[in-house]
Enzyme design. Structure first.
Site, short mmCIF file in Angstrom:
data_model
loop_
_atom_site.label_atom_id
_atom_site.label_comp_id
_atom_site.label_asym_id
_atom_site.label_seq_id
_atom_site.Cartn_x
_atom_site.Cartn_y
_atom_site.Cartn_z
N GLU A 154 1.59 -0.32 -5.07
CA GLU A 154 0.55 0.66 -5.55
C GLU A 154 1.31 1.70 -6.02
O GLU A 154 1.72 2.70 -5.15
CB GLU A 154 -0.47 1.10 -4.15
CG GLU A 154 -1.50 2.00 -4.73
CD GLU A 154 -2.16 2.50 -3.58
OE1 GLU A 154 -3.28 3.15 -3.76
OE2 GLU A 154 -1.49 2.80 -2.67
N ASP A 209 0.68 -1.01 0.14
CA ASP A 209 -0.05 0.14 -0.09
C ASP A 209 0.80 1.35 -0.14
O ASP A 209 1.76 1.34 0.71
CB ASP A 209 -0.67 -0.09 1.26
CG ASP A 209 -1.87 1.13 1.37
OD1 ASP A 209 -2.88 1.04 0.46
OD2 ASP A 209 -1.67 2.04 2.28
#
Ligand code: NOJ
Length: 599
Positions: free
Chosen positions: A309, A240
């Site tokens: 990401e 993330d």
């Protein structure tokens, strides 16, 4: 540029077509019976399926999806053909950001199940050759994590340096944040902590303090987390906000982004928009990625994949994420293709070609949808999504085009639950119904991300088969479930679900579509995106996607690509289309797709 949310309007551009249910079954010889037996590069050209666990399948009738629910749907996922499932965070969390605020990295949130449920899911998935990929949130924790509680308790505790603590700036005798950095979720990125008498930095919500990645203890603690979950059987991590780990050591103010009047632009939260040159994609992140890769390679026998990401602005930035010696991420997400957000043939051609030729052999990971952005229907309704759920006249055609670009390209394909049945974005229509805090803060300009997180539509029965009859589900079930659902689409051979299954089967089983190089064709055509896939064994396949609502006819000459034949064996085409006889004339209906093997 904002990095997530419905507000994400990255760069810009295009799309194509459709197909006939004929050929997937007769595709060329199988590439590998079971890649999921997991060679060290099992993730190359694989299909990864993102599940938002709250919304996939509820097994205990509380209106929230859970691990046992996911386990009960593994046969469906196997039939679809997925190689791995990425679960968004399932760790214990106060759920301010629905799991992206983790308070215990070693356990499972009881809402979703137990560690035993998790082990059973891993084992059951493995039996079906499906791997489990965990979300790993390295940039920040929850403010309820014991690490943060300890860190904020004093300036001298053992974890005092684990977060981004700063003294205030004093202006005219008043306390001010250290600089102008703004949170992606609105307001200053600095929060005053009365106990420490200091500010802490939070790129996201106040409840998500950023970790200090300059601290070696933080690094080790997080690598230990990765090792723990590898020991529990996961085959990869989706990292993330991985470009956000470091900030400018001098705490310099970000430059403002000027609007047409020369004044700073104002975003949906009322903040002056800044560039993120001091808070995003700093070079120090590469050192962390190398260390993490060493840790996961060692613990996972080189079989564990790291997915990033990575909202980045250029192919050069994306290439750097693989590492100079292929020693960082195996699969940084390429957001430059899928988030073009309009049917711009030239831009798609350029970006796909860049991914094929500009990554020094790195494997591209294409993605069109996730839990932070309007679903693929945005290609019809606009990047901000429709005000309400919208199924326009070309909804399915557009979906087939997008799926063709995703699965017939030389890439690893990342898809999002519900894409395969054509679920449309269904944002709330009233502020009081919004669950995502950014939608409450940013209403009405920013409606939050609820619209792309609605429950999976399994059938036309109560609660769409997502939960038990009569239960209030955590987000409402869109009305479309009566016709847009798995059971109905199973029965219709021309449905989106069958289109996805056939495309995925081709990607797995046809040598050219599985691993063949990708060469753009007819590069001056402004209406149809076409490409050739050419396998080492000589098999050649053309893919043509009409990016317009008008019929188009295309003709190919493949002599420059060293392909001799001119005949075609259809592998897949838009339902109802006419089969072409040769590459001299391929007719495509509005947003039509054609995929054929050269004979
Ligand atoms: C990106 C995630 O995809 C998003 O859902 C989350 O809110 C932020 N990172 C913060 O963790």
């Amino acid at each position: 540029m904002k990095k997530i949310g419905s507000i994400l309007v990255l760069l810009s551009s295009a799309l194509c077509g459709t197909g006939r249910p004929m050929a997937a079954q007769q595709a060329a010889p199988a590439v590998e019976a079971s890649r999921a037996a997991k060679s060290t590069s099992w993730w190359k050209n694989a299909v990864i399926y993102e599940i938002y666990p709250r919304s996939f399948q509820d097994s205990n009738g509380d209106g929230i999806g859970d691990l046992n629910g996911i386990a009960s749907r593994l046969d469906y996922l196997q039939e679809l053909g997925v190689d791995a499932i990425w679960l968004t965070p399932i760790y214990p969390s106060p759920q301010v950001d629905f799991g992206y605020d983790i308070s215990d990295y070693a356990a499972i949130d009881l809402q979703y199940g137990t560690l035993d449920d998790f082990s059973r899911l891993v084992a059951a998935a493995k039996r079906r050759n499906i791997g489990i990929i965990m979300d790993l949130v390295l940039n920040h924790t929850s403010d309820q994590d014991p690490w943060f509680k300890e860190s904020s308790s004093s300036r001298t505790n053992p974890r005092a340096g684990w977060y981004m603590w700063r003294d205030p700036k004093i202006v005219d005798g008043h306390r001010q944040p250290p600089n102008n950095w703004v949170s992606d979720f609105g307001g200053s990125a600095w929060q005053w902590d009365p106990a420490r008498q200091q500010y802490y930095y939070h790129e996201f919500y106040v409840q998500q303090p950023d970790l200090n990645w300059n601290n070696p203890q933080v690094r080790k603690a997080m690598y230990d987390v990765a090792r723990l979950w590898i020991g529990r059987g996961v085959v990869g991590f989706r990292l993330d906000a991985i470009t956000s780990l470091f900030e400018d050591p001098l705490d310099r103010d970000e430059p403002y982004i000027p609007g047409p009047d020369g004044q700073p632009r104002i975003d949906a939260y009322g903040d002056k928009e800044v560039e993120n040159i001091y808070t995003d994609n700093l070079p120090e992140e590469h050192g962390v990625l190398r260390e993490l890769r060493q840790a996961t390679d060692a613990a996972g026998g080189h079989r564990v994949v790291l997915i990033g990401e990575t909202y980045l602005n250029s192919i050069d930035d994306l290439r750097r994420m693989y590492g100079a010696n292929n020693d960082e991420l195996q699969l940084p997400m390429d957001m430059q293709v899928g988030f073009i957000n309009k049917f711009d043939v030239a831009l798609f051609r350029r970006r796909i070609n860049e991914a094929e030729t500009g990554l020094d052999g790195g494997q591209p990971l294409f993605v069109f949808d996730n839990h932070d952005n309007p679903r693929w229907d945005r290609y019809q309704t606009g990047a901000a999504g429709a005000p309400q759920s919208a199924y326009g006249p070309h909804h399915d055609d557009i979906g087939r085009v997008i799926a063709a670009v995703l699965f017939a390209s030389h890439d690893t394909a990342l898809m999002y639950y519900g894409d395969e049945i054509g679920m449309a974005t269904t944002p709330p229509t009233r502020k009081q119904d919004v669950r995502d805090p950014i939608g409450i803060r940013g209403w009405p300009r920013e409606k939050g991300r609820d619209g792309e997180r609605t429950p999976m539509q399994w059938n036309a029965g109560p609660d769409a088969g997502f939960s038990s009859a009569g239960v209030k589900t955590w987000l409402p079930i869109p009305e479309s479930y009566k016709t847009v659902n798995v059971a109905a689409e199973e029965r219709d051979p021309d449905s989106m679900l069958h289109w996805y299954r056939r495309l995925i089967a081709l990607k797995k089983n046809d040598s050219a579509l599985h691993e063949g190089e990708e060469i753009m064709l007819n590069t001056a055509d402004g209406h149809v995106l076409s490409w050739l896939r050419k396998a080492a064994n000589g098999e050649a396949v053309i893919v043509a996607c009409n990016f317009t609502g008008q019929p188009q006819t295309v003709s190919f000459d493949l002599s420059a690509q060293g392909v001799g034949g001119t005949g075609l064996k259809t592998l897949l085409m838009t339902p109802g289309a006419r089969e072409p006889q040769s590459i001299a004339s391929v007719r495509l209906g509005p947003y039509g797709v054609y995929i054929g093997q050269i004979r």
